[in-house]
Motif scaffolding. Structure first.
Motif, PDB file in Angstrom:
ATOM      1  N   LEU A   1      14.853   6.553 -33.381  1.00 11.46           N
ATOM      2  CA  LEU A   1      15.648   7.171 -32.963  1.00 11.46           C
ATOM      3  C   LEU A   1      16.268   6.095 -31.953  1.00 11.46           C
ATOM      4  CD1 LEU A   1      17.359   9.563 -32.251  1.00 11.46           C
ATOM      5  CD2 LEU A   1      15.665  10.087 -30.481  1.00 11.46           C
ATOM      6  N   ASN A   2      15.786   5.272 -32.017  1.00 11.13           N
ATOM      7  CA  ASN A   2      16.264   4.416 -31.167  1.00 11.13           C
ATOM      8  C   ASN A   2      17.895   3.012 -32.554  1.00 11.13           C
ATOM      9  OD1 ASN A   2      18.061   2.086 -29.328  1.00 11.13           O
ATOM     10  ND2 ASN A   2      15.699   1.493 -29.152  1.00 11.13           N
ATOM     11  N   ILE A   3      16.833   2.918 -33.789  1.00 13.97           N
ATOM     12  CA  ILE A   3      17.416   2.829 -34.775  1.00 13.97           C
ATOM     13  C   ILE A   3      18.603   2.958 -35.145  1.00 13.97           C
ATOM     14  CG2 ILE A   3      17.476   1.339 -36.658  1.00 13.97           C
ATOM     15  CD1 ILE A   3      14.493   1.097 -36.573  1.00 13.97           C
ATOM     16  N   TYR A   4      18.543   4.346 -35.320  1.00 15.68           N
ATOM     17  CA  TYR A   4      19.585   5.402 -35.255  1.00 15.68           C
ATOM     18  C   TYR A   4      20.414   4.890 -34.833  1.00 15.68           C
ATOM     19  CZ  TYR A   4      22.159   9.536 -36.422  1.00 15.68           C
ATOM     20  OH  TYR A   4      23.292  10.451 -36.426  1.00 15.68           O
ATOM     21  N   ASP A   5      20.260   4.924 -33.126  1.00 16.08           N
ATOM     22  CA  ASP A   5      21.859   5.337 -31.922  1.00 16.08           C
ATOM     23  C   ASP A   5      22.140   4.107 -32.468  1.00 16.08           C
ATOM     24  OD1 ASP A   5      21.244   8.206 -30.962  1.00 16.08           O
ATOM     25  OD2 ASP A   5      19.786   7.171 -30.071  1.00 16.08           O
ATOM     26  N   THR A   6      21.568   2.709 -32.361  1.00 16.54           N
ATOM     27  CA  THR A   6      22.095   1.601 -32.510  1.00 16.54           C
ATOM     28  C   THR A   6      23.152   1.559 -33.607  1.00 16.54           C
ATOM     29  OG1 THR A   6      19.914   0.531 -31.578  1.00 16.54           O
ATOM     30  CG2 THR A   6      21.948  -1.308 -31.617  1.00 16.54           C
ATOM     31  N   ALA A   7      22.486   1.731 -34.623  1.00 15.42           N
ATOM     32  CA  ALA A   7      23.602   1.392 -35.703  1.00 15.42           C
ATOM     33  C   ALA A   7      24.577   2.478 -36.328  1.00 15.42           C
ATOM     34  CB  ALA A   7      22.140   2.032 -37.039  1.00 15.42           C
ATOM     35  N   LEU A   8      24.664   3.537 -36.313  1.00 14.76           N
ATOM     36  CA  LEU A   8      25.620   4.523 -36.076  1.00 14.76           C
ATOM     37  C   LEU A   8      26.384   4.262 -34.616  1.00 14.76           C
ATOM     38  CD1 LEU A   8      23.313   6.819 -38.752  1.00 14.76           C
ATOM     39  CD2 LEU A   8      25.099   4.985 -39.208  1.00 14.76           C
ATOM     40  N   ARG A   9      25.985   4.831 -33.354  1.00 12.54           N
ATOM     41  CA  ARG A   9      26.747   5.316 -32.448  1.00 12.54           C
ATOM     42  C   ARG A   9      26.889   4.002 -31.568  1.00 12.54           C
ATOM     43  NH1 ARG A   9      23.792  10.366 -29.845  1.00 12.54           N
ATOM     44  NH2 ARG A   9      23.616  11.950 -31.624  1.00 12.54           N
ATOM     45  N   GLN A  10      26.121   2.506 -31.447  1.00 10.46           N
ATOM     46  CA  GLN A  10      27.221   1.535 -31.265  1.00 10.46           C
ATOM     47  C   GLN A  10      27.173   0.805 -32.174  1.00 10.46           C
ATOM     48  OE1 GLN A  10      23.957  -0.407 -29.175  1.00 10.46           O
ATOM     49  NE2 GLN A  10      23.342   1.881 -28.540  1.00 10.46           N
ATOM     50  N   TYR A  11      27.125   0.785 -32.847  1.00  9.37           N
ATOM     51  CA  TYR A  11      27.751  -0.075 -34.187  1.00  9.37           C
ATOM     52  C   TYR A  11      26.914  -1.160 -33.987  1.00  9.37           C
ATOM     53  CZ  TYR A  11      30.992   3.708 -34.636  1.00  9.37           C
ATOM     54  OH  TYR A  11      31.910   5.420 -34.066  1.00  9.37           O
ATOM     55  N   ASN A  12      26.544  -1.508 -33.713  1.00  9.36           N
ATOM     56  CA  ASN A  12      25.591  -2.646 -34.026  1.00  9.36           C
ATOM     57  C   ASN A  12      24.459  -2.911 -34.736  1.00  9.36           C
ATOM     58  OD1 ASN A  12      24.387  -5.757 -33.477  1.00  9.36           O
ATOM     59  ND2 ASN A  12      24.437  -4.773 -31.144  1.00  9.36           N
ATOM     60  N   ILE A  13      24.819  -3.432 -36.144  1.00 10.67           N
ATOM     61  CA  ILE A  13      24.198  -2.974 -37.556  1.00 10.67           C
ATOM     62  C   ILE A  13      23.672  -4.142 -37.134  1.00 10.67           C
ATOM     63  CG2 ILE A  13      25.354  -3.966 -38.541  1.00 10.67           C
ATOM     64  CD1 ILE A  13      22.985  -1.219 -39.628  1.00 10.67           C
ATOM     65  N   GLY A  14      23.605  -5.166 -36.597  1.00  7.95           N
ATOM     66  CA  GLY A  14      22.269  -6.047 -35.902  1.00  7.95           C
ATOM     67  C   GLY A  14      21.354  -6.555 -34.756  1.00  7.95           C
ATOM     68  N   ARG A  15      21.103  -5.842 -34.132  1.00  7.09           N
ATOM     69  CA  ARG A  15      19.734  -5.298 -33.506  1.00  7.09           C
ATOM     70  C   ARG A  15      19.537  -4.291 -33.920  1.00  7.09           C
ATOM     71  NH1 ARG A  15      22.962  -5.336 -26.822  1.00  7.09           N
ATOM     72  NH2 ARG A  15      23.565  -7.513 -27.188  1.00  7.09           N
ATOM     73  N   ALA A  16      20.092  -3.522 -34.837  1.00  5.45           N
ATOM     74  CA  ALA A  16      19.179  -2.262 -35.610  1.00  5.45           C
ATOM     75  C   ALA A  16      18.380  -2.548 -36.213  1.00  5.45           C
ATOM     76  CB  ALA A  16      20.682  -1.291 -36.250  1.00  5.45           C
ATOM     77  N   SER A  17      19.002  -3.586 -37.320  1.00  2.75           N
ATOM     78  CA  SER A  17      18.010  -4.218 -38.247  1.00  2.75           C
ATOM     79  C   SER A  17      16.733  -5.178 -37.959  1.00  2.75           C
ATOM     80  CB  SER A  17      18.613  -5.653 -39.086  1.00  2.75           C
ATOM     81  OG  SER A  17      20.312  -4.692 -39.504  1.00  2.75           O
ATOM     82  N   VAL A  18      17.089  -5.537 -35.729  1.00  5.06           N
ATOM     83  CA  VAL A  18      16.314  -6.702 -35.760  1.00  5.06           C
ATOM     84  C   VAL A  18      15.138  -5.866 -35.497  1.00  5.06           C
ATOM     85  CG1 VAL A  18      15.145  -7.425 -33.863  1.00  5.06           C
ATOM     86  CG2 VAL A  18      17.376  -8.015 -35.138  1.00  5.06           C
ATOM     87  N   MET A  19      15.410  -3.804 -34.739  1.00  7.58           N
ATOM     88  CA  MET A  19      14.416  -3.296 -34.544  1.00  7.58           C
ATOM     89  C   MET A  19      13.694  -2.233 -36.238  1.00  7.58           C
ATOM     90  SD  MET A  19      15.622  -1.158 -31.524  1.00  7.58           S
ATOM     91  CE  MET A  19      17.546  -1.035 -32.069  1.00  7.58           C
ATOM     92  N   SER A  20      14.532  -2.298 -37.193  1.00 11.13           N
ATOM     93  CA  SER A  20      13.655  -2.187 -38.061  1.00 11.13           C
ATOM     94  C   SER A  20      12.598  -2.823 -39.589  1.00 11.13           C
ATOM     95  CB  SER A  20      15.113  -2.045 -39.274  1.00 11.13           C
ATOM     96  OG  SER A  20      16.204  -0.737 -39.107  1.00 11.13           O
ATOM     97  N   VAL A  21      13.338  -4.988 -38.565  1.00 12.52           N
ATOM     98  CA  VAL A  21      12.592  -5.381 -39.249  1.00 12.52           C
ATOM     99  C   VAL A  21      11.370  -5.404 -38.715  1.00 12.52           C
ATOM    100  CG1 VAL A  21      11.660  -8.039 -39.466  1.00 12.52           C
ATOM    101  CG2 VAL A  21      14.065  -6.359 -40.628  1.00 12.52           C
ATOM    102  N   ILE A  22      10.937  -5.161 -37.540  1.00 15.28           N
ATOM    103  CA  ILE A  22       9.415  -4.927 -36.159  1.00 15.28           C
ATOM    104  C   ILE A  22       9.654  -4.236 -37.226  1.00 15.28           C
ATOM    105  CG2 ILE A  22       8.896  -4.672 -34.003  1.00 15.28           C
ATOM    106  CD1 ILE A  22      11.778  -6.092 -32.619  1.00 15.28           C
ATOM    107  N   LEU A  23       9.673  -2.112 -36.899  1.00 16.84           N
ATOM    108  CA  LEU A  23       8.736  -2.172 -37.032  1.00 16.84           C
ATOM    109  C   LEU A  23       8.431  -1.586 -38.363  1.00 16.84           C
ATOM    110  CD1 LEU A  23       7.932   1.595 -37.325  1.00 16.84           C
ATOM    111  CD2 LEU A  23      10.043   1.912 -37.704  1.00 16.84           C
ATOM    112  N   PHE A  24       9.108  -2.072 -39.686  1.00 16.83           N
ATOM    113  CA  PHE A  24       8.626  -2.693 -40.944  1.00 16.83           C
ATOM    114  C   PHE A  24       7.631  -3.499 -41.029  1.00 16.83           C
ATOM    115  CE2 PHE A  24       8.807  -5.286 -44.989  1.00 16.83           C
ATOM    116  CZ  PHE A  24       8.257  -4.138 -45.944  1.00 16.83           C
ATOM    117  N   ALA A  25       7.454  -4.768 -40.144  1.00 18.08           N
ATOM    118  CA  ALA A  25       6.584  -5.397 -39.791  1.00 18.08           C
ATOM    119  C   ALA A  25       4.922  -4.866 -39.269  1.00 18.08           C
ATOM    120  CB  ALA A  25       7.113  -6.667 -39.055  1.00 18.08           C
ATOM    121  N   PHE A  26       4.832  -4.209 -38.766  1.00 18.71           N
ATOM    122  CA  PHE A  26       3.542  -3.793 -37.671  1.00 18.71           C
ATOM    123  C   PHE A  26       3.464  -2.678 -38.778  1.00 18.71           C
ATOM    124  CE2 PHE A  26       1.940  -0.157 -35.265  1.00 18.71           C
ATOM    125  CZ  PHE A  26       1.124  -1.130 -34.922  1.00 18.71           C
ATOM    126  N   MET A  27       4.239  -2.066 -40.105  1.00 20.53           N
ATOM    127  CA  MET A  27       3.670  -0.982 -41.177  1.00 20.53           C
ATOM    128  C   MET A  27       2.795  -1.734 -42.237  1.00 20.53           C
ATOM    129  SD  MET A  27       6.907   1.992 -41.121  1.00 20.53           S
ATOM    130  CE  MET A  27       6.240   3.257 -42.061  1.00 20.53           C
TER     131      MET A  27
END
Length: 298
Positions: free
Chosen positions: A254-280
């Motif tokens: 949900l934080n990734i969604y808000d950061t990317a699609l509401r704050q338009y900060n795709i860079g920080r959203a990608s960081v959280m996506s990478v962290i989640l992906f690495a953990f999975m």
């Protein structure tokens, strides 16, 4: 002649596999690589300007953000609470259905039915149930013999987190029960017959035969349920859109969604996506390693 035939078969194999490989590369592999690249860049989602490489600045800002660590807390709390209940109760339910053949097929169908629903539909159903005049409050008041007490399922911090767990538990317990039933079906019936002849009780049969022989399935279900919980999004999103507080259930997705699609900060959203992906990925590797080491023989 044999080599020519083998080569021809191999060529046809690549022809059939190529569309799937292209689909995977386009819709899975490329987005992963693109997210990793954007995590090192400054990029506004709605801007036409190209990404600007800024190194590890996005990672530093994300790791220094209290909002990110609140998302980690919310994700861990939801995952641990939900996947523990899913594994334990789906195991117990599968044993009950396996050793109670009368009506077992009908019960399996009933239990599995919620898994067919989409996450959005499941969340909407439970949103109605958790409303002040909904069934959840009526059931609690009946059990506690109280009158008109509102448990604040969608507004109180703790009960809101429990509510999201209940939705996910209800939706997926049938699915994981079926997986356990499949694992139980692979255990030879002769082992149980020998145990009964030796005078073993039901408790002894469960803890000394069923659980050890079911260990590979238990590991598989544990990892699968944990990965599903880490990807949760729809329930939290719909609840917050209905007026529920964000902080208690602001999971990483949900934080990734808000950061990317509401704050338009795709860079920080990608960081959280990478962290989640690495953990999975780490959890998947653990699952593969443990499942190989936990092979059982009957």
């Amino acid at each position: 002649m044999a080599k020519s035939l083998e080569k021809k078969i191999s060529s046809w194999g690549w022809i059939f596999v190529t569309p799937s490989l292209l689909f995977f590369a386009l819709f899975s592999f490329y987005p992963i690589l693109n997210a990793i690249y954007l995590s090192f860049c400054k990029k506004n989602l709605i801007s036409l300007k190209p990404p600007v490489f800024i190194g590890v600045s996005n990672y530093y800002r994300v790791f220094m953000s209290p909002d990110f660590w609140n998302s980690v807390r919310a994700t861990v709390f939801f995952t641990v609470g939900t996947f523990s209940a899913l594994v334990i109760f789906s195991l117990l339910r599968s044993v009950f259905l396996t050793f109670r053949p009368k009506g077992a097929r009908a019960l399996q169908l009933i239990y599995y039915a919620p898994a067919i629903l989409s996450s959005v539909v499941a969340a909407l159903i439970w949103k109605v149930i958790f409303e002040p005049s909904g069934i959840a409050n009526q059931a609690v008041n009946m059990l506690l013999r109280t009158n008109g007490v509102d448990m604040k399922w969608l507004s109180d911090s703790l009960t809101l987190q429990v509510s999201t767990m209940v939705v996910y538990f209800w939706k997926y317990i049938g699915y994981f029960t079926v997986l356990f039933i499949t694992g139980l079906g692979k255990i030879p019936a002769g082992i149980y017959e020998a145990a009964r002849i030796d005078g073993a009780s039901r408790r002894q049969v469960f803890f000394r035969i069923t659980l050890p022989l079911l260990k590979p399935t238990t590991v598989l279900v544990s990892i699968m349920s944990m990965l599903q919980c880490l990807k949760t999004f729809s329930t939290q999103y719909l609840f917050t859109q209905s007026g529920s507080p964000l902080a208690p259930i602001n999971v990483i997705t949900l934080n990734i969604y808000d950061t990317a699609l509401r704050q338009y900060n795709i860079g920080r959203a990608s960081v959280m996506s990478v962290i989640l992906f690495a953990f999975m990925i780490i959890l998947t590797v653990i699952q593969l390693y443990v499942s190989r080491s936990d092979e059982v023989s009957y």
